[in-house]
Motif scaffolding. Structure first.
Motif, PDB file in Angstrom:
ATOM      1  N   GLY A  39       0.820  -1.213   0.000  1.00 16.56           N
ATOM      2  CA  GLY A  39       0.000   0.000   0.000  1.00 16.56           C
ATOM      3  C   GLY A  39       0.853   1.262   0.000  1.00 16.56           C
ATOM      4  N   GLY A  40       1.951   1.239   0.743  1.00 18.61           N
ATOM      5  CA  GLY A  40       2.861   2.377   0.769  1.00 18.61           C
ATOM      6  C   GLY A  40       3.562   2.581  -0.565  1.00 18.61           C
ATOM      7  N   ILE A  41       3.888   1.484  -1.235  1.00 17.57           N
ATOM      8  CA  ILE A  41       4.524   1.570  -2.558  1.00 17.57           C
ATOM      9  C   ILE A  41       3.543   2.165  -3.566  1.00 17.57           C
ATOM     10  CG2 ILE A  41       5.513   0.243  -4.478  1.00 17.57           C
ATOM     11  CD1 ILE A  41       6.568  -1.721  -2.284  1.00 17.57           C
ATOM     12  N   VAL A  42       2.301   1.695  -3.542  1.00 15.40           N
ATOM     13  CA  VAL A  42       1.282   2.224  -4.451  1.00 15.40           C
ATOM     14  C   VAL A  42       1.084   3.721  -4.189  1.00 15.40           C
ATOM     15  CG1 VAL A  42      -1.174   2.142  -5.069  1.00 15.40           C
ATOM     16  CG2 VAL A  42       0.130   0.023  -4.829  1.00 15.40           C
ATOM     17  N   SER A  43       1.060   4.108  -2.923  1.00 15.76           N
ATOM     18  CA  SER A  43       0.922   5.522  -2.575  1.00 15.76           C
ATOM     19  C   SER A  43       2.111   6.339  -3.104  1.00 15.76           C
ATOM     20  CB  SER A  43       0.823   5.667  -1.053  1.00 15.76           C
ATOM     21  OG  SER A  43       0.757   7.018  -0.679  1.00 15.76           O
ATOM     22  N   THR A  51      -0.060   5.520 -12.275  1.00 13.96           N
ATOM     23  CA  THR A  51      -1.303   4.852 -11.900  1.00 13.96           C
ATOM     24  C   THR A  51      -1.072   3.349 -11.844  1.00 13.96           C
ATOM     25  OG1 THR A  51      -2.034   4.716 -14.192  1.00 13.96           O
ATOM     26  CG2 THR A  51      -2.747   6.644 -12.934  1.00 13.96           C
ATOM     27  N   VAL A  52      -1.702   2.711 -10.873  1.00 18.59           N
ATOM     28  CA  VAL A  52      -1.542   1.274 -10.665  1.00 18.59           C
ATOM     29  C   VAL A  52      -2.925   0.664 -10.475  1.00 18.59           C
ATOM     30  CG1 VAL A  52      -0.629  -0.468  -9.076  1.00 18.59           C
ATOM     31  CG2 VAL A  52       0.729   1.555  -9.595  1.00 18.59           C
ATOM     32  N   ASN A  53      -3.189  -0.432 -11.178  1.00 19.11           N
ATOM     33  CA  ASN A  53      -4.438  -1.162 -10.964  1.00 19.11           C
ATOM     34  C   ASN A  53      -4.254  -2.613 -11.342  1.00 19.11           C
ATOM     35  OD1 ASN A  53      -5.048  -1.364 -13.856  1.00 19.11           O
ATOM     36  ND2 ASN A  53      -5.441   0.827 -13.724  1.00 19.11           N
ATOM     37  N   ALA A 145      12.038   6.882  -8.378  1.00 21.04           N
ATOM     38  CA  ALA A 145      11.857   7.811  -7.252  1.00 21.04           C
ATOM     39  C   ALA A 145      10.907   7.231  -6.205  1.00 21.04           C
ATOM     40  CB  ALA A 145      11.349   9.156  -7.763  1.00 21.04           C
ATOM     41  N   ALA A 146       9.817   6.611  -6.660  1.00 22.55           N
ATOM     42  CA  ALA A 146       8.842   6.033  -5.732  1.00 22.55           C
ATOM     43  C   ALA A 146       9.460   4.890  -4.930  1.00 22.55           C
ATOM     44  CB  ALA A 146       7.617   5.542  -6.500  1.00 22.55           C
ATOM     45  N   LEU A 147      10.204   4.007  -5.603  1.00 18.32           N
ATOM     46  CA  LEU A 147      10.819   2.888  -4.884  1.00 18.32           C
ATOM     47  C   LEU A 147      11.890   3.374  -3.914  1.00 18.32           C
ATOM     48  CD1 LEU A 147      11.137  -0.062  -7.438  1.00 18.32           C
ATOM     49  CD2 LEU A 147       9.378   0.376  -5.717  1.00 18.32           C
ATOM     50  N   LEU A 148      12.620   4.395  -4.302  1.00 14.22           N
ATOM     51  CA  LEU A 148      13.653   4.951  -3.414  1.00 14.22           C
ATOM     52  C   LEU A 148      13.009   5.461  -2.133  1.00 14.22           C
ATOM     53  CD1 LEU A 148      16.602   5.806  -2.948  1.00 14.22           C
ATOM     54  CD2 LEU A 148      16.050   7.950  -4.081  1.00 14.22           C
ATOM     55  N   GLY A 149      11.935   6.205  -2.266  1.00 15.82           N
ATOM     56  CA  GLY A 149      11.244   6.703  -1.082  1.00 15.82           C
ATOM     57  C   GLY A 149      10.606   5.596  -0.253  1.00 15.82           C
ATOM     58  N   ALA A 150      10.043   4.601  -0.922  1.00 12.14           N
ATOM     59  CA  ALA A 150       9.349   3.515  -0.220  1.00 12.14           C
ATOM     60  C   ALA A 150      10.309   2.563   0.482  1.00 12.14           C
ATOM     61  CB  ALA A 150       8.486   2.730  -1.207  1.00 12.14           C
ATOM     62  N   ALA A 151      11.554   2.515   0.023  1.00 13.13           N
ATOM     63  CA  ALA A 151      12.518   1.547   0.564  1.00 13.13           C
ATOM     64  C   ALA A 151      13.073   1.945   1.923  1.00 13.13           C
ATOM     65  CB  ALA A 151      13.671   1.359  -0.417  1.00 13.13           C
ATOM     66  N   GLY A 152      12.941   3.197   2.327  1.00  6.45           N
ATOM     67  CA  GLY A 152      13.572   3.613   3.587  1.00  6.45           C
ATOM     68  C   GLY A 152      15.064   3.391   3.480  1.00  6.45           C
TER      69      GLY A 152
END
Length: 155
Positions: A39-43, A51-53, A145-152
């Motif tokens: 859910g955090g990755i999708v966010s 967009t993800v579905n 960028a999204a994965l970098l942020g989601a990875a902590g």
């Protein structure tokens, strides 16, 4: 019994109270950020305008028993990506699992990639997102960028 001045008793009491109070006051700074869940990755992807579905849990794109529990396939699009693409997200428990199983993903991709020359993947421990490309540059940068942020910190 010898006479002890009140000031000395007061100082000893104060020192004792301060010492006991300091026992739980050791600060080591804020806790290290930990990787987020799906859910955090999708966010994070949504914040980057991806967009993800159509999420399918356990869909690794292949039959590798080590990857199936870590995998979720989704259809993603947005930004400069002309057509949405089916991509596979592999979420590992920690960096050690990521390191151990990363090579399995490339082998697994042979099951779903139709053109090896345009196979795409983005790694950010403990996550890998892979799929058939080509992916547009802005789309791929947003995923990164999204994965970098989601990875902590990736631990």
């Amino acid at each position: 019994m010898p006479h002890v001045p009140r000031a000395r008793i007061g100082a000893l009491c104060l020192l004792t109270v301060l010492s006991l109070g300091a026992c739980g006051a050791v600060e080591t700074g804020p806790p290290a950020p930990t990787p987020t869940d799906f859910g955090g990755i999708v966010s994070a992807l949504s914040k980057e305008k991806v967009t993800v579905n159509g999420a399918v849990s356990g869909d690794a794109g292949c039959t590798d028993p080590a990857l199936i529990p870590t995998a979720i396939s989704v259809t993603a699009g947005g930004l400069d990506q002309a057509k949405p693409v089916r991509i596979y997200l592999y979420i590992f428990r920690d960096d050690a699992s990521f390191q151990k199983l990363r090579a399995n993903i490339d082998a697994c991709a042979r099951s779903y990639v139709t053109d090896a020359a345009t196979y795409e993947s983005v790694d950010q421990s403990p996550f890998v997102l892979a799929g058939q490309g080509p992916w547009a540059p802005g789309f791929k940068a947003a995923i990164r960028a999204a994965l970098l942020g989601a990875a902590g910190t990736g631990d």
